[in-house]
Design a protein around this motif. Structure first.
Motif, mmCIF file in Angstrom:
data_model
loop_
_atom_site.group_PDB
_atom_site.id
_atom_site.type_symbol
_atom_site.label_atom_id
_atom_site.label_comp_id
_atom_site.label_asym_id
_atom_site.label_seq_id
_atom_site.Cartn_x
_atom_site.Cartn_y
_atom_site.Cartn_z
ATOM 1 N N ALA A 172 -9.896 12.377 11.277
ATOM 2 C CA ALA A 172 -10.440 12.774 10.333
ATOM 3 C C ALA A 172 -9.399 12.997 9.116
ATOM 4 O O ALA A 172 -9.811 13.249 7.872
ATOM 5 N N ASN A 173 -8.275 12.774 9.348
ATOM 6 C CA ASN A 173 -7.138 12.708 8.455
ATOM 7 C C ASN A 173 -7.085 11.305 7.540
ATOM 8 O O ASN A 173 -6.757 10.311 8.322
ATOM 9 N N ARG A 174 -7.686 11.418 6.316
ATOM 10 C CA ARG A 174 -8.164 10.063 5.896
ATOM 11 C C ARG A 174 -6.829 9.086 5.682
ATOM 12 O O ARG A 174 -6.865 8.109 5.611
ATOM 13 N N SER A 175 -5.637 9.811 5.162
ATOM 14 C CA SER A 175 -4.328 9.225 5.130
ATOM 15 C C SER A 175 -3.991 8.406 6.306
ATOM 16 O O SER A 175 -3.627 7.480 6.243
ATOM 17 N N LEU A 176 -4.021 9.186 7.468
ATOM 18 C CA LEU A 176 -3.550 8.422 8.728
ATOM 19 C C LEU A 176 -4.736 7.427 9.017
ATOM 20 O O LEU A 176 -4.260 6.250 9.552
ATOM 21 N N ALA A 177 -6.009 7.572 8.972
ATOM 22 C CA ALA A 177 -6.907 6.563 9.148
ATOM 23 C C ALA A 177 -6.676 5.268 8.391
ATOM 24 O O ALA A 177 -6.822 4.193 8.812
ATOM 25 N N THR A 178 -6.183 5.502 7.186
ATOM 26 C CA THR A 178 -5.983 4.382 6.108
ATOM 27 C C THR A 178 -4.866 3.733 6.504
ATOM 28 O O THR A 178 -4.981 2.542 6.681
ATOM 29 N N ALA A 179 -3.834 4.573 6.751
ATOM 30 C CA ALA A 179 -2.431 3.924 6.943
ATOM 31 C C ALA A 179 -2.609 3.023 8.519
ATOM 32 O O ALA A 179 -2.111 1.890 8.688
ATOM 33 N N MET A 180 -3.482 3.418 9.347
ATOM 34 C CA MET A 180 -3.749 2.540 10.655
ATOM 35 C C MET A 180 -4.250 1.254 10.435
ATOM 36 O O MET A 180 -4.000 0.407 10.889
ATOM 37 N N ALA A 181 -5.486 1.475 9.572
ATOM 38 C CA ALA A 181 -6.111 0.023 9.226
ATOM 39 C C ALA A 181 -5.002 -0.743 8.443
ATOM 40 O O ALA A 181 -4.941 -1.957 8.596
ATOM 41 N N VAL A 182 -4.247 -0.253 7.607
ATOM 42 C CA VAL A 182 -3.501 -1.322 6.617
ATOM 43 C C VAL A 182 -2.365 -1.845 7.695
ATOM 44 O O VAL A 182 -2.036 -2.915 7.869
ATOM 45 N N MET A 183 -1.796 -0.732 8.577
ATOM 46 C CA MET A 183 -0.875 -1.402 9.720
ATOM 47 C C MET A 183 -1.488 -2.448 10.639
ATOM 48 O O MET A 183 -0.561 -3.302 11.079
#
Length: 496
Positions: free
Chosen positions: A265-276
């Motif tokens: 649910a941490n938007r920053s972590l979830a977005t970073a995972m998609a970017v990575m």
């Protein structure tokens, strides 16, 4: 409280953590230029040679979640030293390998070492340097070491293979890992005793996650070799997907989960995972394309191909260090990351456009330079992944981010290789023009994937600006109509 070693010597500590990242990332590329020599001497087939690279990905990607939770539960310094020890032993075994099976096993064991070392290194940075300027500066140094390792791997691999033999692409890690392991107790704070968590270590979740992630990565790297419809390809992917689903159910019901589901649910972590995922997928494919073009089309030797990476190495180190820190402070994580990825995408597309049957290195240089400049966005991915995560969960958060990287790398490499080889059959042969067409098309796809990562990075939540309280007005001066009215009433009462 007494000052910890990390607080007393932060510069030396950061140097150690950056050096560990260099050791990890150098192994992504150091074996590429040595593959022809490895295949000839140990008797690999053309189809099985890819497992020198793929076995590392399977071990690394499969054990990352377990490694991340081990860091949180058993201690950051303990897992840091253990990861380095595994790296050193497995590298020694790889250099001494006398047959394909032994080398592949050593590479998988090396991946296990990386699965412990990576989350331990990131957790030590996240907990040792406060969020903001200090962490941005630390991530800039760490990112510079990572970028230089990625780019220098091919350079060092070419030099070692040419002068000392392919074995030394593995032997070189032994003194590096041993030296870092010996320095760790002097520079890193001692871990507290492992906490006695009720419900234990979530061993069922650990076993299911490791098996599921390993099967997913195994299926992805087996697809191009065994066929996507084979048991090794589609079968392993399907089994891995089922186990990941079971893992989610187990984590939802257990009291002490291996991966707390609230982290997603941490938007920053979830977005970073998609970017990575997209970042390493396109990057690993681009390294493969660049190396293949240099050796198979331009006819470069292992040493010459390694030296061709030198401009990328130098530019990446320069931009990922100081420049990255400055831009993170000036632009913030979102802008730094999205612009950096977009610059890399432009460089990749120009690099692909510079490939031709009668080409030269100079036609590739503009794309290489722009690609290297965009490396300033690399540390911002991990800054985003750590944002808003509790210190006790930094290990597993970094493992989630790194797992998405490894799976993205496996997916990207498989897709890029498939695109590059489209149209190359035993009947038509591998004419130079066909090879270049495939490499160029695959390079454009990799560049577009990197551009998609830049677009996703632009959706990161912008940091909330802190409201600055309005300073009070000078004494005796009314600041509102209500205050002026109150002052008049007081004067009337005094006159009355």
């Amino acid at each position: 409280m007494n000052a910890s070693p990390r607080r007393r010597r932060p510069a030396l500590t950061l140097a150690l953590l950056a050096f560990a990242q260099f050791i990890i990332t150098i192994d992504y590329n150091i074996v590429y230029v040595a593959l022809p020599d490895i295949g000839d001497e140990l008797g690999f087939t053309a189809q099985s040679l890819q497992w020198v690279v793929s076995a590392y990905l399977v071990g690394f990607g499969g054990f990352l979640l377990l490694g991340g939770r081990a860091v949180d539960r058993l201690g950051q310094r303990r897992m840091f030293i253990l990861g380095l020890a595994i790296y050193g032993v497995s590298s020694l075994a790889g250099g001494l390998a006398a047959d394909p099976g032994m080398l592949v096993a050593a590479r998988a064991f090396q991946g296990l070492g990386g699965a412990l070392l990576t989350p331990a290194t990131l957790a030590l940075i996240y907990t040792g340097f406060p969020e903001g300027t200090q962490r941005n500066r630390a991530m800039g140094v760490w990112g510079a070491a990572g970028s230089s390792g990625l780019a220098a791997g091919a350079l060092l691999g070419g030099i070692l293979t040419n002068d000392l033999g392919w074995e030394w692409v593995f032997f070189v890690n032994v003194p590096l890992a041993l030296g870092a392991a010996l320095a760790a107790p002097r520079l890193l704070s001692a871990d507290p005793p492992p906490e006695n968590h009720r419900g234990g270590f979530d061993m069922p979740g650990a076993l299911i996650a490791t098996a599921g992630a390993s099967l997913m990565v195994f299926g992805l790297v087996s697809g191009p070799d065994a066929g996507w419809g084979s048991i090794r390809g589609a079968g392993a992917l399907a089994a891995g997907a089922v186990l990941i689903g079971v893992f989610a159910l187990v984590e939802w019901r257990t009291r002490n989960p291996l991966v707390p589901l609230r982290l997603f649910a941490n938007r920053s972590l979830a977005t970073a995972m998609a970017v990575m995922f997209l970042f390493l997928g396109s990057l690993s494919g681009q390294y493969y394309l660049f190396t293949t073009y240099l050796q198979n089309v331009l006819g470069y030797s292992a040493l010459e191909a390694g030296l061709a990476f030198l401009p990328l190495t130098l530019i990446s180190v320069a931009t990922t260090g100081k420049l990255s820190t400055v831009l993170l402070g000036k632009w913030g994580t979102r802008t730094t990351l999205s612009i950096g990825l977009l610059v890399i995408a432009i460089g990749m597309i120009l690099l692909a456009a510079g490939m031709s049957t009668g080409g030269s290195f100079w036609a590739l240089l503009p794309g290489i330079v722009i690609w290297g400049v965009g490396s300033f966005g690399f540390p911002a991915m991990f800054v985003a992944a750590a944002s808003g995560v509790e210190p006790a969960e930094q290990g597993v958060a970094s493992a989630l981010a790194s797992t998405s990287q490894q799976i993205g790398g496996a997916v990207g490499l498989a897709a890029i290789v498939a695109i590059a080889n489209t149209g190359l059959t035993a009947e038509t042969g591998a004419a130079a023009s066909d090879v270049v067409d495939g490499l160029r098309t695959a390079g454009w796809v990799a560049g577009l994937a990197m551009a998609a990562a830049a677009i996703i990075a632009a959706t990161l939540k912008k940091p909330q600006a802190t409201a600055t309280p309005k300073p009070p007005g000078p004494v005796g001066i009314c600041t509102s109509s209500e205050e002026r009215s109150t002052s008049r009433d007081r004067r009337r009462r005094r006159r009355g």
